[in-house]
Design an enzyme around this catalytic site. Structure first.
Site, PDB file in Angstrom:
ATOM      1  N   GLU A  67     -17.760   6.264 -63.447  1.00  0.00           N
ATOM      2  CA  GLU A  67     -17.892   5.046 -64.249  1.00  0.00           C
ATOM      3  C   GLU A  67     -18.469   3.909 -63.425  1.00  0.00           C
ATOM      4  O   GLU A  67     -19.343   3.169 -63.904  1.00  0.00           O
ATOM      5  CB  GLU A  67     -16.516   4.606 -64.783  1.00  0.00           C
ATOM      6  N   CYS A  95      -9.571   5.731 -65.192  1.00  0.00           N
ATOM      7  CA  CYS A  95      -8.375   5.296 -64.486  1.00  0.00           C
ATOM      8  C   CYS A  95      -8.239   3.781 -64.662  1.00  0.00           C
ATOM      9  O   CYS A  95      -9.130   3.126 -65.213  1.00  0.00           O
ATOM     10  CB  CYS A  95      -8.462   5.673 -63.007  1.00  0.00           C
TER      11      CYS A  95
END
Length: 158
Positions: A67, A95
């Site tokens: 990401e 996360c």
């Protein structure tokens, strides 16, 4: 960069499935590099403007998640720090660190494949994303989850 216009032609698959497939391609690149197979793409107006896959081993950097790579590439492409009209497609639920980065980038939407019941932001803190960010989980979930499962299974067998 290539544009995808799903309005003009009847797509064989939905835009979410299509772009998740692109994130899966990134995850397979990570797998080929013996990285945890997670991939991500950032899409704006039907155009992929950022791609990334895990690089934590190669860069010796625990923050080099898929990401983060895709978000940075997208911001560089746009020449600004906000991704307000963009969607992040990622093969595994982000996360807390990556969800927090999505907050600061002000993403409009996050779409993920497999849920991460251990480290995913939803389990730990659902409010870490921007209040206006729409979240969709479970797109191509089985395929995304199997990549990660098989990776760790092969690591345990060694």
């Amino acid at each position: 960069m290539r544009y995808y216009n799903f309005d003009k032609e009847e797509p064989a698959i939905s835009p979410d499935d299509f772009f998740m497939n692109e994130a899966l391609k990134e995850a397979k690149l990570a797998l080929a590099e013996d990285e945890i197979p997670i991939g991500a793409v950032v899409v704006c107006n039907g155009q992929i403007i950022g791609r990334g896959h895990n690089l934590t081993e190669r860069l010796n950097d625990v923050s080099a998640h898929a990401e983060m790579q895709a978000l940075t590439a997208a911001a560089n492409f746009l020449g600004g720090k906000y991704l307000r009209d963009c969607t992040l497609y990622v093969t595994l639920e982000p996360c807390v660190m990556c969800a927090g980065a999505c907050y600061w980038f002000q993403l409009s939407r996050i779409v993920f494949g497999a849920y991460d019941t251990r480290m995913g932001f939803g389990r730990l803190n659902q409010k870490v994303t921007h209040p206006k960010t729409l979240i969709t989980g479970g797109i191509r979930e089985n395929e995304c989850a199997e990549l990660v499962r098989s990776f760790f299974k092969s690591k345990r067998a060694k």
